[in-house]
Write a protein that holds these residues in place. Structure first.
Motif, mmCIF file in Angstrom:
data_model
loop_
_atom_site.group_PDB
_atom_site.id
_atom_site.type_symbol
_atom_site.label_atom_id
_atom_site.label_comp_id
_atom_site.label_asym_id
_atom_site.label_seq_id
_atom_site.Cartn_x
_atom_site.Cartn_y
_atom_site.Cartn_z
ATOM 1 N N LEU A 149 2.741 4.554 -14.053
ATOM 2 C CA LEU A 149 2.327 5.294 -12.863
ATOM 3 C C LEU A 149 2.731 4.461 -11.649
ATOM 4 C CD1 LEU A 149 0.786 7.740 -11.643
ATOM 5 C CD2 LEU A 149 -1.274 6.307 -11.690
ATOM 6 N N LEU A 150 3.856 4.805 -11.031
ATOM 7 C CA LEU A 150 4.380 4.020 -9.913
ATOM 8 C C LEU A 150 3.546 4.200 -8.655
ATOM 9 C CD1 LEU A 150 6.562 2.244 -8.604
ATOM 10 C CD2 LEU A 150 7.947 4.307 -8.276
ATOM 11 N N TYR A 151 3.107 5.417 -8.411
ATOM 12 C CA TYR A 151 2.348 5.708 -7.203
ATOM 13 C C TYR A 151 1.284 6.765 -7.493
ATOM 14 C CZ TYR A 151 5.901 9.377 -7.264
ATOM 15 O OH TYR A 151 6.736 10.390 -7.667
ATOM 16 N N ASP A 152 0.290 6.812 -6.611
ATOM 17 C CA ASP A 152 -0.810 7.769 -6.775
ATOM 18 C C ASP A 152 -0.549 9.069 -6.022
ATOM 19 O OD1 ASP A 152 -2.304 5.876 -8.264
ATOM 20 O OD2 ASP A 152 -2.909 4.904 -6.396
ATOM 21 N N PRO A 195 7.413 17.815 -9.961
ATOM 22 C CA PRO A 195 7.240 16.742 -10.956
ATOM 23 C C PRO A 195 8.562 16.278 -11.570
ATOM 24 C CG PRO A 195 5.535 18.391 -11.242
ATOM 25 C CD PRO A 195 6.503 18.951 -10.233
ATOM 26 N N GLU A 196 9.492 17.194 -11.795
ATOM 27 C CA GLU A 196 10.795 16.808 -12.328
ATOM 28 C C GLU A 196 11.566 15.965 -11.319
ATOM 29 O OE1 GLU A 196 11.792 20.562 -15.316
ATOM 30 O OE2 GLU A 196 12.207 20.735 -13.173
ATOM 31 N N PHE A 197 11.466 16.345 -10.041
ATOM 32 C CA PHE A 197 12.096 15.582 -8.958
ATOM 33 C C PHE A 197 11.510 14.179 -8.883
ATOM 34 C CE2 PHE A 197 11.618 14.399 -4.394
ATOM 35 C CZ PHE A 197 12.946 14.198 -4.083
ATOM 36 N N GLU A 198 10.186 14.084 -8.952
ATOM 37 C CA GLU A 198 9.517 12.789 -8.925
ATOM 38 C C GLU A 198 9.959 11.909 -10.098
ATOM 39 O OE1 GLU A 198 5.183 12.849 -7.477
ATOM 40 O OE2 GLU A 198 5.451 14.827 -8.362
ATOM 41 N N LYS A 199 10.103 12.529 -11.257
ATOM 42 C CA LYS A 199 10.491 11.767 -12.443
ATOM 43 C C LYS A 199 11.879 11.173 -12.292
ATOM 44 C CE LYS A 199 10.823 12.081 -17.485
ATOM 45 N NZ LYS A 199 10.670 12.950 -18.680
ATOM 46 N N ILE A 200 12.809 11.925 -11.698
ATOM 47 C CA ILE A 200 14.170 11.411 -11.496
ATOM 48 C C ILE A 200 14.144 10.169 -10.613
ATOM 49 C CG2 ILE A 200 16.382 11.873 -10.372
ATOM 50 C CD1 ILE A 200 16.226 14.712 -11.360
ATOM 51 N N ILE A 201 13.363 10.223 -9.526
ATOM 52 C CA ILE A 201 13.273 9.073 -8.623
ATOM 53 C C ILE A 201 12.724 7.853 -9.350
ATOM 54 C CG2 ILE A 201 12.100 8.166 -6.568
ATOM 55 C CD1 ILE A 201 12.249 10.959 -5.379
ATOM 56 N N LYS A 202 11.651 8.057 -10.121
ATOM 57 C CA LYS A 202 11.016 6.939 -10.815
ATOM 58 C C LYS A 202 11.927 6.361 -11.894
ATOM 59 C CE LYS A 202 7.875 7.583 -13.981
ATOM 60 N NZ LYS A 202 6.628 7.844 -14.737
ATOM 61 N N GLU A 219 0.829 -1.207 0.000
ATOM 62 C CA GLU A 219 0.000 0.000 0.000
ATOM 63 C C GLU A 219 0.867 1.262 0.000
ATOM 64 O OE1 GLU A 219 -3.810 1.844 2.467
ATOM 65 O OE2 GLU A 219 -2.371 0.579 3.528
ATOM 66 N N GLU A 220 1.964 1.213 0.757
ATOM 67 C CA GLU A 220 2.778 2.420 0.918
ATOM 68 C C GLU A 220 4.248 2.066 1.095
ATOM 69 O OE1 GLU A 220 3.236 6.097 4.155
ATOM 70 O OE2 GLU A 220 1.378 4.952 4.064
ATOM 71 N N GLU A 279 -1.443 -1.242 -9.934
ATOM 72 C CA GLU A 279 -1.028 -1.959 -11.133
ATOM 73 C C GLU A 279 0.058 -2.988 -10.804
ATOM 74 O OE1 GLU A 279 -2.386 -1.684 -14.131
ATOM 75 O OE2 GLU A 279 -3.817 -0.217 -13.343
ATOM 76 N N GLN A 280 0.034 -4.105 -11.511
ATOM 77 C CA GLN A 280 0.954 -5.203 -11.218
ATOM 78 C C GLN A 280 2.413 -4.780 -11.339
ATOM 79 O OE1 GLN A 280 0.239 -8.784 -13.472
ATOM 80 N NE2 GLN A 280 2.091 -9.798 -12.751
ATOM 81 N N LEU A 281 2.767 -4.042 -12.396
ATOM 82 C CA LEU A 281 4.154 -3.633 -12.578
ATOM 83 C C LEU A 281 4.563 -2.602 -11.528
ATOM 84 C CD1 LEU A 281 6.773 -3.849 -14.091
ATOM 85 C CD2 LEU A 281 5.902 -2.215 -15.785
ATOM 86 N N SER A 282 3.638 -1.753 -11.132
ATOM 87 C CA SER A 282 3.922 -0.782 -10.070
ATOM 88 C C SER A 282 4.231 -1.506 -8.770
ATOM 89 C CB SER A 282 2.725 0.157 -9.873
ATOM 90 O OG SER A 282 2.410 0.844 -11.058
ATOM 91 N N GLN A 283 3.476 -2.557 -8.486
ATOM 92 C CA GLN A 283 3.713 -3.353 -7.291
ATOM 93 C C GLN A 283 5.063 -4.071 -7.366
ATOM 94 O OE1 GLN A 283 1.840 -3.960 -4.344
ATOM 95 N NE2 GLN A 283 0.764 -2.095 -4.978
ATOM 96 N N GLU A 284 5.407 -4.555 -8.553
ATOM 97 C CA GLU A 284 6.687 -5.228 -8.746
ATOM 98 C C GLU A 284 7.846 -4.257 -8.516
ATOM 99 O OE1 GLU A 284 9.233 -8.507 -10.446
ATOM 100 O OE2 GLU A 284 7.331 -8.367 -9.356
#
Length: 230
Positions: A165-168, A138-145, A114-115, A199-204
């Motif tokens: 979409l890794l997280y909501d 958003p740019e910071f978030e993109k670097i992490i992802k 969940e988190e 999403e399955q890939l997000s969970q993975e």
């Protein structure tokens, strides 16, 4: 792909301030890797290390780890051979300040996450230094992802879309940047929480992050994240 966690019991041979503990832990782990030729080359390789550590716990109220006391250091990795190496070789391994006295190796269960929330600060590298004032959230978030996805693609040997979409929701848990001492300089990081997508890939990817960390310098004790299951 599985995430292994070795809970290493450390006896402190000297009292250590929490501000300098990371460099002591780094030396302790690096010196045991150096005892094996294969893992020495692995350590010296400039690529992803695929392991992450937190800080020894419990943390003392005055910030001083006490001589003679035993603390627990969590080492996580997605490389089974590395987890087994640490669990075997850290027993009785010693430095001037630390002595390994045993531990427990386990596999973190694969359940719906969940988190994720950071235990140690997450640091991202930019040409300008700390990201605030130099890029948008958003740019910071993109670097992490993207950093996490690159680690995943290299480790798994498969290509996946970077548009996932890794997280909501992402939340900052610190009001001001957190200083982290590293190689005689101070890095600035943040503690974050992420509500993971279903999403399955997000969970993975979220499960993978438990074993490799988020952001940079994970093998130096940064970006260690913990989890809450649904």
């Amino acid at each position: 792909m599985l995430v292994f966690e070795y809970q290493c019991k450390l006896k402190f041979l000297k009292s250590i301030n929490h501000k300098t503990i990371a460099e002591k832990i780094n030396y302790f782990l690096d010196s045991v890797l150096a005892k094996d030729q294969e893992f020495l080359q692995y350590h010296e390789n400039k690529g992803y290390k695929y392991y992450v550590t937190d800080a020894p716990w419990p943390i003392e109220k005055d910030g001083i780890y006490k001589e003679g006391k035993v603390y627990t250091l969590r080492i996580r990795t997605v490389k089974q051979e590395l987890a087994e190496f640490f669990s075997e070789k850290l027993y009785a391994h010693t430095s001037k300040e630390l002595l390994g006295i045993g531990g427990k190796l386990r596999i973190i269960p694969k359940k719906h996450i969940e988190e994720l929330y950071s235990i140690t600060p997450i640091v991202v590298k930019t040409d300008e230094g700390y990201w605030r004032g130099n890029m948008t959230v958003p740019e910071f978030e993109k670097i992490i992802k993207i950093n996490l996805i690159k680690k995943y693609k290299q480790f798994m040997g498969q290509n996946i879309s970077e548009d996932i979409l890794l997280y909501d929701v992402m939340k900052f848990n610190n009001r001001v940047p957190i200083k982290v001492s590293y190689k005689n300089i101070n890095l600035l990081g943040d503690k974050l929480s992420f509500r993971i997508s279903n999403e399955q890939l997000s969970q993975e990817l979220a499960y993978f992050a438990l074993g490799v960390g988020l952001g940079c310098n994970n093998a130096r004790g940064l970006g260690f994240v913990n989890y809450k299951y649904l």
